[in-house]
Enzyme design. Structure first.
Site, PDB file in Angstrom:
ATOM      1  N   ASP A   9       0.791  -1.245   0.000  1.00  0.00           N
ATOM      2  CA  ASP A   9       0.000   0.000   0.000  1.00  0.00           C
ATOM      3  C   ASP A   9       0.828   1.302   0.000  1.00  0.00           C
ATOM      4  OD1 ASP A   9      -1.945  -1.920   0.269  1.00  0.00           O
ATOM      5  OD2 ASP A   9      -2.875  -1.096   2.061  1.00  0.00           O
ATOM      6  N   HIS A  61     -16.203   1.024   6.368  1.00  0.00           N
ATOM      7  CA  HIS A  61     -14.757   1.296   6.438  1.00  0.00           C
ATOM      8  C   HIS A  61     -14.511   2.803   6.199  1.00  0.00           C
ATOM      9  CE1 HIS A  61     -10.489   0.399   6.167  1.00  0.00           C
ATOM     10  NE2 HIS A  61     -10.406   0.812   4.922  1.00  0.00           N
ATOM     11  N   LYS A 102      -7.032  -4.943  -3.241  1.00  0.00           N
ATOM     12  CA  LYS A 102      -7.863  -5.453  -2.132  1.00  0.00           C
ATOM     13  C   LYS A 102      -8.852  -4.389  -1.676  1.00  0.00           C
ATOM     14  CE  LYS A 102      -4.287  -4.111   1.248  1.00  0.00           C
ATOM     15  NZ  LYS A 102      -4.976  -3.029   1.966  1.00  0.00           N
ATOM     16  N   CYS A 146      -1.992  -2.368   7.673  1.00  0.00           N
ATOM     17  CA  CYS A 146      -1.935  -3.324   6.563  1.00  0.00           C
ATOM     18  C   CYS A 146      -0.631  -4.108   6.506  1.00  0.00           C
ATOM     19  CB  CYS A 146      -2.226  -2.602   5.245  1.00  0.00           C
ATOM     20  SG  CYS A 146      -3.981  -2.120   5.150  1.00  0.00           S
TER      21      CYS A 146
END
Ligand code: VGL
Length: 191
Positions: A9, A61, A102, A146
């Site tokens: 990420d 989220h 993702k 993450c």
């Protein structure tokens, strides 16, 4: 031994100036470029992959604007699919063998949820296993979210796992400290 690098990420929204900018994000992008370059760290890695948070409609989220984010389960909108915020940071100039996306419709903290950009049905774990990978190094953003989740899943999927802390940035000191302890307890080598 066949080792892969997983770059987690390293996207504009997680670097300074992004919607969820992490201090040190842009430097981490540059340091990963130094680490791996375009020759897979002179062949130290058999495969180099990168994950992207890639949100279309990830439900709660993304925080309800009327309530605001709690920075645990709800966050400011970030890494919306096909936006500049979801693009890799410019300091990340590496050759990648595959990108894994993702979180289209879920929170998704772990890269092991990610489907290959070239074939969504191919998940990160099986992609690595199909290439004989037994060991992984994990780097990127954020150490406490993450990176942590991806490294713990790597161990859970049977990969010998290291996290290279010089090439990671965390959101907050206390959650980063907790994440480091969890990763150590999970059998991950912190370098
Ligand atoms: C991340 C919080 C929310 C990360 C993603 O990439 O670490 N953190 N979504």
């Amino acid at each position: 031994m066949t080792r892969a690098l997983i770059v987690v990420d390293v996207q504009n929204d997680f670097c300074e100036g992004g919607s969820m900018g992490v201090d040190g994000g842009a430097d981490v992008a540059a340091s990963i470029t130094q680490l791996v370059g375009t020759d897979k760290a002179a062949g130290a890695y058999s495969q180099v992959v990168a994950t992207k948070d890639w949100h279309v409609d990830p439900g709660d989220h993304f925080a309800d604007p009327a309530v605001g984010p709690d920075f645990v389960d709800t966050w400011p909108p970030h890494c919306v699919a096909d936006t500049d915020g979801a693009a890799f940071h410019d300091n990340l100039a590496i050759a990648v063998d595959e990108v894994f996306l993702k979180g289209r419709h879920t929170a998704s903290y772990t890269g092991f949820d990610g489907g290959a950009a070239s074939d969504e049905a191919t998940l990160l774990g099986s992609w690595l296993t199909d290439r004989g990978v037994t060991e992984v190094d994990v780097v990127g953003i954020a150490t406490d979210h993450c990176v942590r989740a991806t490294a713990l899943d790597a161990v859970g999927n049977g990969f010998t796992t290291r996290v290279l802390l010089d090439h990671c940035a965390g959101v907050a000191p206390d959650t980063t400290e907790t994440a480091l302890e969890e990763m150590k307890a999970g059998g991950i080598t912190l370098v």
